[in-house]
Design a protein around this motif. Structure first.
Motif, mmCIF file in Angstrom:
data_model
loop_
_atom_site.group_PDB
_atom_site.id
_atom_site.type_symbol
_atom_site.label_atom_id
_atom_site.label_comp_id
_atom_site.label_asym_id
_atom_site.label_seq_id
_atom_site.Cartn_x
_atom_site.Cartn_y
_atom_site.Cartn_z
ATOM 1 N N ARG A 165 0.863 -1.179 0.000
ATOM 2 C CA ARG A 165 0.000 0.000 0.000
ATOM 3 C C ARG A 165 0.897 1.225 0.000
ATOM 4 N N TRP A 167 0.935 5.656 -0.066
ATOM 5 C CA TRP A 167 0.253 6.943 0.080
ATOM 6 C C TRP A 167 0.965 7.984 -0.752
ATOM 7 N N LEU A 169 1.719 11.527 -0.684
ATOM 8 C CA LEU A 169 1.718 12.515 0.396
ATOM 9 C C LEU A 169 2.049 13.905 -0.127
ATOM 10 N N GLU A 211 5.562 4.203 0.440
ATOM 11 C CA GLU A 211 4.917 2.895 0.307
ATOM 12 C C GLU A 211 5.460 1.917 1.340
ATOM 13 N N ASP A 226 -2.269 0.323 6.775
ATOM 14 C CA ASP A 226 -2.257 1.721 7.202
ATOM 15 C C ASP A 226 -1.398 1.927 8.442
ATOM 16 N N VAL A 245 -2.907 12.877 2.615
ATOM 17 C CA VAL A 245 -2.877 11.718 1.714
ATOM 18 C C VAL A 245 -3.775 12.028 0.521
ATOM 19 N N VAL A 248 -4.265 6.842 -2.764
ATOM 20 C CA VAL A 248 -3.800 5.588 -2.172
ATOM 21 C C VAL A 248 -3.668 4.548 -3.273
ATOM 22 N N PRO A 415 -9.381 3.840 2.485
ATOM 23 C CA PRO A 415 -8.155 4.418 3.009
ATOM 24 C C PRO A 415 -8.423 5.790 3.603
ATOM 25 N N GLY A 418 -8.203 9.510 1.052
ATOM 26 C CA GLY A 418 -7.716 9.217 -0.287
ATOM 27 C C GLY A 418 -8.672 8.291 -0.989
#
Length: 423
Positions: A165, A167, A169, A211, A226, A245, A248, A415, A418
């Motif tokens: 996963r 993000w 940012l 990530e 998360d 975020v 995602v 998420p 996001g």
């Protein structure tokens, strides 16, 4: 009575990354005298995935890249390595510019779009009948390139997944170093079985993809990804109150020594992961997909069958099988294994090895950089397992790769701040 099949020279079954690269390559090589169809219920547009890969600068991807770096970091608890990957570069490509290029290629080539799934592929030796569901027309194609995700044709001796996963940012102040990417940061808590690491791809000083990735047999829950990402951000010194975020990304990629048969019948050719483009030891796929697309376009331009070469040399697939076995049986630790590879080889050699582009002499140098006794044990174990599989092939357990679903989040829930995406 049903309608007669639509005749085409080439049918692309599945319209994701592999098919997109083929269409772009056909247009680039001027292959405009073929009747081409794409069979996929989804017409992909916009940002739905991100590819990270290494290559030589100065090709047709240059203008499409979101960012690229000549330096990468590999971090363990013992050392932080800044590696110069020249003459290669590490690059990040988002899907939207690829899909835009493909849309133009489709207009130039006059591509037929069939918004349906392929229910069947019936290869008659001189052509393939493509059956489509949802009321779509049947196609009769000279050749079929099938890039739909699928598990290996039989389970491997080691069956792991690369699952992650990420993000995207956006920070309220400069916090990222845009001159280098973090390729692997092993300071993340390591799972009981497998390897984990963090990953940072900065677009600029305030915007980056961060990530969390695991190489392991089992997926996590959405909440666990998360938590791992939040913990990695803390490790990087990123104050979660000071970033947003924006997007995602999630993904699941097979890491297995199970075989992917690239040509299941005379006129059906598989591409992408289904055609062996995913490197078992790392999950990287894009560079091999790009090579496959170039070879397909060059072959069609020359009037040859669109059959690319194997994505990786056979000896590399064997080395990957041994490495996966060593990691799976806990004969070596992941951070130590990858740390030694980069400590004892030029970074460009390791990256070329992972792309299947090294010589046999360079492969020996890569092998010598690993610890001898654990790798000998893994090699012997792999050889014994291969013999047993030939004697009693049914001994292997059933195993499948969860197919990725574009545009949805992990089943554990939405998420934070996001939208769910898939690499």
């Amino acid at each position: 009575m049903g309608c007669a099949p639509v005749d085409v020279d080439l049918a692309l079954v599945g319209g994701g990354g592999a098919a997109s690269l083929v269409l772009a390559a056909l247009a680039r090589h001027g292959v405009d005298d073929l009747r081409v169809a794409v069979v996929d219920p989804v017409h992909r547009r916009g940002q739905d995935r991100t590819w990270a890969f290494w290559d030589q600068p100065g090709n047709d991807l240059d203008e499409l890249l979101s960012a690229s770096w000549s330096q990468v970091e590999v971090v363990t608890a013992e050392a932080q390595r800044t590696l110069d990957v020249a003459p290669l570069r590490y690059a990040m490509l988002r899907s939207a510019p690829i899909y835009d290029r493909v849309a133009e290629a489709e207009r130039r080539l006059g591509v037929i779009r069939v918004a349906a799934g392929a229910d069947s592929l019936s290869d008659h030796g001189d052509g393939v009948l493509v059956g489509t569901g949802a009321g779509g027309p049947a196609l009769r194609a000279g050749w079929v390139l099938d890039s739909r995700p699928r598990p290996p044709d039989r389970p491997g001796r080691t069956n792991w997944l690369q699952h992650f996963r990420g993000w995207w940012l956006a920070a309220d102040r400069p916090v990222f170093d845009p001159t280098r990417a973090v390729l692997m940061d092993f300071r993340t808590p390591q799972p009981a079985r497998g390897v984990s690491f963090g990953y940072v791809l900065p677009v600029n000083s305030r915007y980056a993809l961060v990530e969390y990735t695991e190489f392991s047999p089992d997926l996590l829950t959405g909440a666990a990804y998360d938590r791992a990402l939040a913990g990695y951000c803390d490790l990087l010194g990123l104050d979660q109150a000071r970033f947003t975020v924006r997007e995602v990304e999630n993904g699941v990629i097979p890491m297995t020594d199970g075989p992917f048969v690239a040509r299941p019948s005379p006129r059906v050719v598989r591409l992408g992961t289904a055609g062996g483009a995913t490197r078992p030891s790392t999950g990287f796929t894009f560079s091999a997909m790009y090579r496959q697309a170039e070879q397909v376009a060059q072959a069609l331009s020359a009037g040859r069958p669109p059959v690319p070469s194997p994505a990786y040399p056979r000896r590399h697939r064997w080395m990957d099988a041994v490495a996966l076995r060593a990691l799976d049986r806990d004969l070596v630790g992941g951070p130590e294994f990858f740390g030694r590879l980069f400590d004892r080889n030029p970074a460009s050699r390791v990256l070329r090895f992972l792309d299947g582009a090294t010589t046999a002499a360079e492969d020996l140098a890569v092998m010598r950089s690993t610890r001898l006794l654990p790798m000998v044990a893994a090699t012997v174990g792999d050889a014994v397992s291969r013999v047993r599989d030939r004697v009693v092939p049914s001994r292997r357990p059933a195993w499948t790769v969860p197919p990725p679903v574009v545009g949805t989040d992990h089943p554990a829930g939405p998420p934070p701040r996001g939208r769910g995406q898939l690499r």
